[in-house]
Write a protein that holds these residues in place. Structure first.
Motif, short mmCIF file in Angstrom:
data_model
loop_
_atom_site.label_atom_id
_atom_site.label_comp_id
_atom_site.label_asym_id
_atom_site.label_seq_id
_atom_site.Cartn_x
_atom_site.Cartn_y
_atom_site.Cartn_z
N ALA A 134 -2.59 5.21 -11.23
CA ALA A 134 -3.51 5.10 -12.99
C ALA A 134 -4.69 4.11 -12.60
N SER A 135 -4.46 3.32 -11.93
CA SER A 135 -5.32 2.04 -12.08
C SER A 135 -6.48 2.36 -11.52
N VAL A 136 -6.28 3.06 -10.25
CA VAL A 136 -7.24 3.68 -9.26
C VAL A 136 -7.83 5.32 -9.37
N GLU A 137 -8.10 5.96 -10.70
CA GLU A 137 -7.84 7.20 -11.02
C GLU A 137 -9.03 6.39 -12.65
N ALA A 138 -8.63 5.19 -13.08
CA ALA A 138 -8.75 4.70 -14.03
C ALA A 138 -10.31 4.17 -13.16
N GLU A 288 1.83 5.45 -18.59
CA GLU A 288 2.61 6.19 -19.91
C GLU A 288 2.29 7.12 -20.19
N LYS A 289 1.01 8.22 -19.84
CA LYS A 289 0.23 9.37 -19.74
C LYS A 289 0.67 9.99 -18.43
N TYR A 290 0.68 8.72 -16.74
CA TYR A 290 0.28 9.10 -15.76
C TYR A 290 1.64 8.87 -14.78
N GLU A 291 2.04 8.34 -15.41
CA GLU A 291 3.90 8.22 -14.51
C GLU A 291 4.04 9.52 -14.56
N PRO A 292 4.66 9.91 -16.03
CA PRO A 292 5.33 11.16 -15.72
C PRO A 292 4.50 12.31 -14.92
N ARG A 293 3.76 12.41 -15.46
CA ARG A 293 2.84 13.17 -13.84
C ARG A 293 3.03 12.97 -12.85
N LEU A 294 2.83 12.43 -12.35
CA LEU A 294 2.86 12.07 -11.31
C LEU A 294 4.50 12.02 -10.69
N GLY A 295 5.69 11.86 -11.95
CA GLY A 295 7.40 11.59 -11.46
C GLY A 295 7.68 13.71 -10.93
N ASN A 365 -2.19 11.74 -3.69
CA ASN A 365 -2.50 12.32 -4.79
C ASN A 365 -3.41 11.02 -5.53
N MET A 366 -3.94 10.18 -4.03
CA MET A 366 -4.74 9.14 -4.02
C MET A 366 -5.66 10.13 -3.85
N SER A 367 -6.19 10.59 -2.89
CA SER A 367 -7.13 11.89 -2.71
C SER A 367 -7.29 12.67 -3.63
N GLU A 368 -6.56 12.93 -3.44
CA GLU A 368 -6.61 14.62 -4.51
C GLU A 368 -7.35 14.06 -6.08
N SER A 369 -6.55 13.35 -7.04
CA SER A 369 -6.86 13.01 -8.11
C SER A 369 -6.91 11.38 -8.42
N GLY A 370 -6.78 11.28 -7.21
CA GLY A 370 -7.44 9.36 -7.96
C GLY A 370 -9.37 9.96 -7.98
N LEU A 371 -9.15 9.64 -6.42
CA LEU A 371 -10.69 9.40 -6.06
C LEU A 371 -11.70 9.99 -6.67
N ASN A 372 -12.99 10.05 -6.90
CA ASN A 372 -13.89 11.24 -7.06
C ASN A 372 -14.28 12.08 -6.01
N ASN A 373 -14.22 13.33 -5.66
CA ASN A 373 -15.03 13.66 -5.02
C ASN A 373 -14.73 13.50 -3.67
N PHE A 374 -13.10 13.56 -2.93
CA PHE A 374 -13.03 13.37 -1.77
C PHE A 374 -12.26 14.47 -0.98
N THR A 375 -11.83 15.48 -1.47
CA THR A 375 -11.08 16.71 -1.40
C THR A 375 -12.02 17.68 -1.47
N TYR A 376 -12.35 17.51 -3.26
CA TYR A 376 -13.19 18.94 -3.71
C TYR A 376 -13.85 17.92 -4.68
N GLU A 377 -15.30 18.72 -3.56
CA GLU A 377 -16.38 17.99 -3.40
C GLU A 377 -17.30 18.40 -4.56
#
Length: 470
Positions: A134-138, A288-295, A365-377
């Motif tokens: 969640a911190s990485v995504e923020a 609190e919104k991020y954890e349920p999604r990941l769970g 999750n970090m490469s596909e959701s957390g980062l900017n344009n890594f797996t999705y350009e």
């Protein structure tokens, strides 16, 4: 760099100027150039450049770390481990080669920084892993950028007057090429930006694409020791040979027009340039919104891996325990039972389907959701700037030697060195044959030219003092 609070997270705010300076430094560093020149081919060097660019922008956005030290580390690691990028797609873990590389070399660095910010210790629990993600995504989503890559020949004009599509160059010359059937079908007349990612760096290599595409041939492939300018001149000649319907006067007109464009953009000094714009607005991500999604994602990942395995091994007990953990999560959104189940199952089946499941979960999750344009350009097709104009105060500029030139220049230098050494060896052999072929050798010492040559070779191969093994 400004630090600010976004929701419950501490975020380092990177400006467009800071990102542009970072990219300028990154691709001017000796370690980065060594990474490029050590590639086995020009195409491999281009891939390394684009992959490193993607990693650098994602890492910087996700951490706020813009240091030369980390740039050098990431570039050196790619020099030493680039073969991992050629691995096939991992069907079991659903990870590409670049994701696996990221998980091994880049993700640990990002995780460590965010653990320090959050006061967490590794190894992480699953709940703590979610906080890190969640911190990485923020951090990432509050540091997004758009870019316009252009040829360095335009730098003086763009720095002074900004970007202005109405001042597009060589319209008459491109019209001449079009009349001769040399043109590209893509849109013109728009000023386009794309999201900072791998496409940003791909666009820098042969900008402007219009001349490259206009002169492209079906069989043309740039050689490892061939500059872009040399390659385009070759393509031009091949095109003209095929245009049997043109008169010699018409061919001459086409050649003059094309060479004017080529020499302007791809002369002796070839720079790559990127206009960088910072996206505005805050993107708040709450844990609190991020954890349920990941769970929920984690539960699905476990289910995909274990149910078939358990039934094949007639282990209905584990299936029931998994279902109970999922039900508990759905009831109260707590991750404890899912994590406990995964750890107990891994202990029961060390080489089973959940081996490495936490690392895989973090990597995906970090490469596909957390980062900017890594797996999705991102939107590589571009965002159109209304009116086609952007004044210099609206963007920052990164500039560095075109990576193709870095690689090709190194290749040419190696060839020149090899040719000089070959000539020197030939001259030494001729001198030696002359001396040894004399019927009566009256000299007991080497002639001065041979002594000079010997001293030079000793210095090159054995150091300043030489190594006399005669």
């Amino acid at each position: 760099m400004e630090k600010k609070q976004i929701g419950e997270f501490e975020v380092w705010n990177i400006s467009a100027d800071e990102m542009a300076d970072y990219l300028t430094r990154a691709f001017s560093r000796p370690a980065t150039k060594a990474m490029l020149t050590s590639a086995e081919s020009l195409s491999a060097a281009e891939r390394r450049y684009q992959t490193l660019g993607s990693i650098l922008q994602a890492y910087a956005s996700a951490t706020g770390d813009l240091s030369d030290k980390t740039i050098d580390t990431l570039a050196t690691e790619m020099s030493e481990n680039s073969e991992l990028l050629n691995e096939p797609y991992d069907n079991k873990r659903k990870l590409s080669a670049e994701q696996k590389y990221f998980g091994k070399f880049v993700m640990p660095k990002i995780t460590q920084i965010h653990c320090q910010r959050l006061g967490l210790q590794e190894p992480l629990s699953f709940a703590d892993s979610c906080k890190v993600l969640a911190s990485v995504e923020a951090q990432s989503k509050n540091n997004t950028f758009k870019t316009h890559s252009f040829n360095g020949a335009l730098l003086p004009e763009i720095k002074e007057n900004g970007l202005d599509i109405s001042k597009e160059k060589f319209r008459d010359e491109f019209a001449v090429l079009r009349q001769a059937g040399m043109y590209q079908p893509y849109q013109t007349g728009n000023l386009l930006f794309c999201e900072l990612g791998k496409s940003t760096f791909g666009y820098t290599l042969r900008a402007p694409e219009r001349i490259v595409m206009s002169l492209s041939t079906a069989t043309g492939q740039q050689k490892d020791n061939q500059t872009i300018g040399e390659f385009l001149h070759q393509n031009l000649s091949e095109n003209l040979q095929q245009k049997t319907g043109l008169s010699e006067a018409e061919k001459s007109q086409v050649r003059v027009a094309a060479e004017k464009i080529i020499d302007f953009y791809f002369g002796k000094e070839q720079k790559a340039a990127i206009a960088v714009v910072k996206d505005t607005g805050e993107h708040i991500t709450a844990a609190e919104k991020y954890e349920p999604r990941l769970g929920s994602q984690f539960g699905v990942l476990l289910g995909m891996r274990i149910e078939g395995f358990c039934r094949q091994n007639q282990d209905e007990t584990s299936v029931r325990q998994y279902q109970e953990a999922v039900a508990a999560f759905k009831e109260n959104q707590q991750l404890d039972k899912l994590e406990t189940f995964a750890r107990d199952f891994t202990e029961k089946y060390p080489e089973g389907p959940l081996k490495g499941v936490f690392e895989t979960f973090m990597t995906k999750n970090m490469s596909e959701s957390g980062l900017n344009n890594f797996t999705y350009e991102g939107n590589s097709d571009g965002y159109r700037v209304p009116g086609g104009k952007l004044t210099p105060d609206k963007f920052a500029v990164a500039e560095f030697e075109n990576p193709i030139n870095v690689y090709v220049g190194h290749q040419k230098g190696q060839e020149l060195c090899d040719n000089k050494l070959a000539m020197l060896r030939n001259r030494l052999a001729q001198k030696a044959d002359k001396v040894l072929g004399t019927e009566f050798i009256t000299q007991t010492k080497l002639p001065q030219p041979l002594k000079n040559a010997e001293a030079y070779l000793n210095k090159v191969f054995f150091g300043a003092k030489g190594n006399d093994n005669r």
